[in-house]
Motif scaffolding. Structure first.
Motif: not given
Length: 225
Positions: A95, A112, A115-116, A92, A119, A88
């Motif tokens: 991406e 990022l 995205l974190f 990320l 998540f 995972q």
């Protein structure tokens, strides 16, 4: 909708049409900024520039691979520490770094972090749903427990042991022996210094199942099923 009281307070200062146009303009500007900044507002971007500099140790304007390791450990330690989540994490990172440069400029850094954040939100929801299933609390009991949890918080978003002990002590008095036992239960369930809401649900369930310090006889609502 604006209430009559609020509107009456601003009516003498700002014409209604002008006020509404200003609100609409502000909303449009905010939406455009969020879209332009990859999900962040302009004030958030300014704060994140300072955050970016903490990891751009060589001042190159990019966060390199070695610097990224510290970023991941600080922001999403669950991804850094759990080997099973490594795929995972790599997904990320790919991406965010679509050009596969191995480092991130500020725009990729913002992506990022977004995205974190997504998540972590997803993980919180998954963990909460799992805790609800495991504890068997009803929707009403979960809602009451959430209110109890929020009312017990200090400055943190999670619940420390001292706060948890104070809450339980207010229900059933705890001597030194009981406090030590409660601390052991807290450590066993949370495995960290603070309890998030899913941990809190599991703690309540465990105390009820153990009838810790005769807590069943002294509780109602979210602490008694």
């Amino acid at each position: 909708m604006w209430s009559r009281r609020i509107w009456s307070e601003v009516h003498d200062q700002v014409p209604r049409d002008g006020f509404l146009r200003a609100c609409q303009k502000h909303c449009r500007a905010t939406r455009e900024a969020i879209k332009r900044n990859g999900g962040w507002t302009d004030p958030e971007v300014q704060e994140l520039r300072s955050f970016f500099k903490r990891y751009d140790l060589d001042g190159s304007g990019r966060v390199t691979k070695n610097e990224l390791i510290q970023l991941v450990e600080d922001v999403v330690p669950e991804l850094a520490k759990e080997r099973s989540k490594r795929p995972q994490l790599l997904a990320l990172l790919r991406e965010a770094d679509q050009e596969a440069t191995g480092s991130l400029d500020f725009a990729a850094f913002l992506k990022l972090l977004g995205l974190f954040s997504a998540f972590k939100d997803k993980e919180r929801l998954r963990k909460e749903q799992q805790a609800i299933q495991e504890t068997g609390f009803t929707n009403q009991e979960v809602a009451e427990s959430r209110e109890l949890f929020l009312n017990s918080l200090g400055d943190s978003q999670d619940l420390g042991f001292d706060e948890f002990r104070a809450m339980i002590h207010g229900i059933t008095p705890l001597n030194d022996t009981r406090t030590k036992q409660l601390e052991e239960i807290f450590a066993e369930v949370c495995k960290q210094p603070e309890a998030d809401f899913p941990n809190f649900l599991v703690l309540l369930r465990k105390l009820l199942d153990l009838d810790f310090a005769s807590i069943k006889d002294k509780t109602s609502g979210p602490l008694q099923k």
